[in-house]
Design an enzyme around this catalytic site. Structure first.
Site, PDB file in Angstrom:
ATOM      1  N   CYS A  82      22.019   1.283 -52.198  1.00 49.90           N
ATOM      2  CA  CYS A  82      21.007   0.301 -51.620  1.00 49.90           C
ATOM      3  C   CYS A  82      21.359  -1.104 -52.214  1.00 49.90           C
ATOM      4  O   CYS A  82      21.522  -1.226 -53.113  1.00 49.90           O
ATOM      5  CB  CYS A  82      19.601   0.636 -51.724  1.00 49.90           C
ATOM      6  SG  CYS A  82      18.608  -0.647 -51.292  1.00 49.90           S
ATOM      7  N   ARG A 117      17.256   1.132 -37.873  1.00 49.75           N
ATOM      8  CA  ARG A 117      16.400   0.854 -39.060  1.00 49.75           C
ATOM      9  C   ARG A 117      16.811  -0.420 -39.659  1.00 49.75           C
ATOM     10  O   ARG A 117      15.841  -1.182 -40.372  1.00 49.75           O
ATOM     11  CB  ARG A 117      16.938   2.044 -40.120  1.00 49.75           C
ATOM     12  CG  ARG A 117      16.285   1.946 -41.535  1.00 49.75           C
ATOM     13  CD  ARG A 117      16.569   3.113 -42.189  1.00 49.75           C
ATOM     14  NE  ARG A 117      16.139   2.901 -43.644  1.00 49.75           N
ATOM     15  CZ  ARG A 117      15.371   3.472 -44.561  1.00 49.75           C
ATOM     16  NH1 ARG A 117      14.776   4.610 -44.032  1.00 49.75           N
ATOM     17  NH2 ARG A 117      15.249   3.421 -45.782  1.00 49.75           N
TER      18      ARG A 117
HETATM   19  P1  IMP Z   1      18.885   7.863 -53.544  1.00 51.94           P
HETATM   20  O1  IMP Z   1      18.373   9.029 -53.696  1.00 51.94           O
HETATM   21  O2  IMP Z   1      18.656   7.046 -54.696  1.00 51.94           O
HETATM   22  O3  IMP Z   1      20.316   7.946 -53.083  1.00 51.94           O
HETATM   23  O4  IMP Z   1      18.299   6.991 -52.219  1.00 51.94           O
HETATM   24  C1  IMP Z   1      18.001   7.485 -50.812  1.00 51.94           C
HETATM   25  C2  IMP Z   1      17.261   6.666 -50.170  1.00 51.94           C
HETATM   26  O5  IMP Z   1      17.767   5.186 -50.065  1.00 51.94           O
HETATM   27  C3  IMP Z   1      16.960   7.176 -48.624  1.00 51.94           C
HETATM   28  O6  IMP Z   1      15.966   8.274 -48.596  1.00 51.94           O
HETATM   29  C4  IMP Z   1      16.513   5.600 -48.033  1.00 51.94           C
HETATM   30  O7  IMP Z   1      15.156   5.442 -48.246  1.00 51.94           O
HETATM   31  C5  IMP Z   1      17.227   4.694 -48.823  1.00 51.94           C
HETATM   32  N1  IMP Z   1      18.564   4.395 -47.878  1.00 51.94           N
HETATM   33  C6  IMP Z   1      19.467   5.053 -47.022  1.00 51.94           C
HETATM   34  N2  IMP Z   1      20.374   4.163 -46.791  1.00 51.94           N
HETATM   35  C7  IMP Z   1      20.025   3.080 -47.371  1.00 51.94           C
HETATM   36  C8  IMP Z   1      20.929   1.835 -47.174  1.00 51.94           C
HETATM   37  O8  IMP Z   1      21.832   1.644 -46.206  1.00 51.94           O
HETATM   38  N3  IMP Z   1      20.105   0.517 -47.694  1.00 51.94           N
HETATM   39  C9  IMP Z   1      19.012   0.797 -48.494  1.00 51.94           C
HETATM   40  N4  IMP Z   1      18.593   1.932 -48.594  1.00 51.94           N
HETATM   41  C10 IMP Z   1      18.883   3.164 -47.903  1.00 51.94           C
END
Ligand code: IMP
Length: 524
Positions: free
Chosen positions: A331, A436
C-alpha cells in the site's frame, strides 16, 4: 525476606507494565504499530492445544479461527476460500472480475462440501467425455450421476468417474459407452451416518440416493466424507453443511446487481470494499442490504481507522467493520493521500468503540507474522485480514515463476495500476476493483498500491495450521484461554504491555549471527 510474602510484597509495587490505555496514551504523538509494543507474559495453568480461537467475524457469523483472507485478485478466489473455510476461517472473494465470474467462484465454494449434495451436477448418456473434462476443469470435481433426462429427479442409469474415461482419448465418445452401470445406491430417507457407512463399504467415490422409482434425489461423495473427518474446525452453515464464504463489492449502481447475484448463489458475508468507508454510498448500501437481504447475509463496512467513521456505519446497521488505511504491505495510500493511521492505534480506537455496540472488527493490513495477529486481537479486533501473509501459497490465483532462482508468485495491491487496468479489461460493468481507488470522472489513475512478488509458501492449509498453533501458544504465554476472554482481560488491566524502543526491537529479532536460516514451521 520470607519467600511466602512474595505475592503480598508484589501488591506494594502496583501492576507491572502498562495497561492498554496507558499504552495507547503513551503514543498519542506518534501512533502505535504492532512492532511498537510487546505483551507481558501471564500465568500458565492449561495446555496450548486447549486454547479456543473461536471468534466472530460479524454479528451473526462465528468462526473457529480468526483468519480472513483479503479480497484481492492475487489472494482470494475459490481455492483460497475453500481452504480457509476448511481451516476454520473465511475467504473473501475479490471483485476484480465480472459479477458472473465472482458469483461462479462463490458457488464453487458452496458446492465444495456437503452432507447430501441436494443439487449435484447431473449428466445424460448423450453427454461426452469432453463435457466431463470441461466441468472438471471448471469446478474441480469429476464424478457425475447419469439420468435418463440428464437432470436431478430423472431415472438413474449410470455414473461416470474420471477412472471410466482416463484412457479414452476420443473425447467425443458418448457417456453411455463408458459409464458404470454397476451401481451402489441408498434409498432416500437414509441417515447421513448410514449413507456414509454404505459409501465406505461400497469402495466407490459417490453414493447416489434414489427414491422408490430409482429417480435420483441427491448424492453423497467420498471426498466430502474424508474432508469432514479431516477438518473439524471447518466454517460451515450448520443446516446446509456448506462452507462459509464472503465476497467483496463496491457501492456503485452496478454493485446492486452484483450483490443480488452473490446472494442468489448463497454468499454468507458481504464486504464493502473501500479504502475510505465513511461515505453516503456505504450508508445507502448497508441499508439496502439490511432491508433486502438482512436474513441471508451479514455486511462488513469500511475501511475505517477512527471512531467518527465507524459511528456512521454502525448507525446504518453494519454487522462488522474492517479497520486499516495505509498499513497494507503493498500500500502507498499514506504516502500519496496523506491520510491513514498507524494500525495499532486504529485497531484499538475503533474496536473499543465498536464493541460497545456488539460490532466485531477485522484488523486489515500489515499482518506479517503470528505476533501481529496476537497483538491485533489484544487491541480489540475479533479477526485479522491477511493479504501478503497468504500470498505465494498454492491456493492463491496465478502461476509460480522463478526470480533469481527462487520460486515466486505475483502479489499486487488492488489500487496498483496493474490491478486497475485489469479491472478495466475484465469488468463489463463499473463495479470491479478500480471502483475502490478510482472515480469514473478521473482523467488520470492515481496508484495507491504496488505490484510485487512473494516467495512460495506451500499450501495455505499447512500455513494456517502453523498460524493456529502459534496463536494458541501466544495466548497461552499471556495466560489467556480463549480469544473471547482476551480483550476483556486486556480492558480489565490483567493483560499488560510494554513499549518497544528501536533498540528493544533489534534485541527482539535474531541478531549477532554471521548467517542463519529462518524456517517457520515443520509438520509432524
Ligand atoms: P497486507 O496483508 O499487509 O498485504 O494488506 C492487505 C490489505 O491491504 C488488503 O486487505 C486491503 O485492505 C489493502 N489493500 C489492498 N490493495 C491495496 C492497494 O493497492 N493500496 C492500499 N491498500 C491496499
Amino acid at each position: 525476606m520470607d519467600p511466602s510474602k512474595a505475592l503480598e510484597v508484589l501488591s506494594e509495587f502496583g501492576p507491572d507494565g502498562l495497561s492498554v490505555s496507558e499504552l495507547i496514551d503513551s503514543r498519542t504523538n506518534g501512533g502505535l504499530t504492532y512492532n511498537d509494543f510487546l505483551v507481558l507474559p501471564g500465568f500458565i495453568d492449561f495446555s496450548a492445544d486447549g486454547v479456543s480461537l473461536e471468534t466472530k467475524v460479524s454479528k451473526n457469523i462465528t468462526l473457529k479461527t480468526p483468519f480472513v483472507s483479503s479480497p484481492m485478485d492475487t489472494v482470494t478466489e475459490s481455492e483460497m476460500a475453500i481452504a480457509l473455510a476448511l481451516m476454520g476461517g473465511i475467504g473473501i472473494i475479490h471483485n476484480n472480475c465480472t459479477s458472473e465470474a465472482q458469483a461462479a467462484m462463490v458457488k464453487k465454494v458452496k458446492l465444495f462440501e456437503n452432507g447430501f449434495i441436494a443439487d449435484p451436477i447431473v449428466l445424460s448418456a448423450d453427454h461426452t467425455i469432453k463435457d466431463v473434462l470441461e466441468i472438471k476443469r471448471r469446478l474441480g470435481f469429476g464424478g457425475f450421476p447419469i439420468t435418463d433426462n440428464g437432470k436431478i429427479g430423472g431415472k438413474l442409469i449410470g455414473i461416470v468417474s474420471m477412472r471410466d474415461i482416463l484412457f479414452n482419448k476420443n473425447y467425443d465418445t458418448k457417456l453411455r459407452e463408458v459409464m458404470s452401470t454397476d451401481l451402489v445406491t441408498a434409498n432416500s430417507g437414509v441417515s447421513l451416518s448410514e449413507a456414509n457407512s454404505i459409501l465406505k463399504k461400497s469402495k466407490k467415490g459417490k453414493l447416489p440416493i434414489v427414491d422408490h422409482d430409482f429417480n435420483l434425489v441427491s448424492l453423497l461423495s467420498l471426498s466430502d466424507l474424508m474432508k469432514n473427518l479431516d477438518y473439524p474446525l471447518a466454517s460451515k452453515n450448520p443446516v446446509t453443511k456448506q462452507l462459509l464464504v464472503g465476497a467483496a463489492i463496491g457501492t456503485r449502481m452496478a454493485d446492486y446487481d452484483r450483490l443480488a447475484k452473490l446472494v442468489e448463489v448463497g454468499v454468507d458475508l458481504i464486504i464493502l470494499d473501500s479504502s475510505q468507508g465513511n461515505s453516503v454510498y456505504q450508508i445507502e448500501m448497508i441499508k439496502h442490504i439490511k432491508s433486502t437481504y438482512g436474513d441471508k447475509v451479514d455486511v462488513v463496512a469500511g475501511n475505517v481507522v477512527c471512531r467518527e467513521q465507524a459511528a456512521n456505519l454502525i448507525m446504518a446497521g453494519a454487522d462488522g467493520l474492517r479497520i486499516g488505511m495505509g498499513s497494507g504491505s503493498i500500500c502507498i495510500t499514506q504516502e500519496v493521500m496523506a491520510v491513514g493511521r498507524p494500525q495499532g492505534t486504529a485497531v484499538h480506537q475503533v474496536s473499543k468503540y465498536a464493541r460497545m455496540f456488539g460490532v466485531p472488527t477485522i484488523a486489515d493490513g500489515g499482518v506479517g507474522n503470528i505476533g501481529h495477529i496476537a497483538k491485533a486481537l489484544c487491541l480489540g479486533a475479533s479477526t485479522v485480514m491477511m493479504g501478503g501473509l497468504l500470498a505465494g501459497t498454492t491456493e492463491t490465483p496465478g502461476d509460480y515463476f522463478y526470480l533469481e532462482g527462487k520460486r515466486m508468485k505475483k502479489y499486487r495491491g488492488m489500487g496498483s495500476l496493474d490491478a486497475m487496468n485489469q479491472s478495466e479489461k475484465t469488468s463489463t460493468d463499473d463495479s470491479g476493483s478500480q471502483a475502490r481507488y478510482f472515480s469514473e470522472s478521473d482523467k488520470i489513475k492515481v496508484a495507491q498500491g504496488v505490484t510485487g512478488s512473494v516467495s512460495d509458501k506451500g499450501s495455505v492449509k499447512s500455513f494456517i495450521g502453523y498460524l493456529t498453533t502459534g496463536l494458541q501458544h501466544s495466548l497461552q504465554d499471556m495466560g489467556i484461554k480463549s480469544v473471547s476472554e482476551l480483550y476483556p482481560a486486556v480492558e480489565s488491566g490483567k493483560v499488560r504491555f510494554e513499549q518497544r524502543s528501536p533498540s528493544a526491537q533489534l534485541e527482539g529479532g535474531v541478531h549477532g549471527l554471521n548467517s542463519y536460516e529462518k524456517k517457520l514451521y515443520s509438520t509432524a
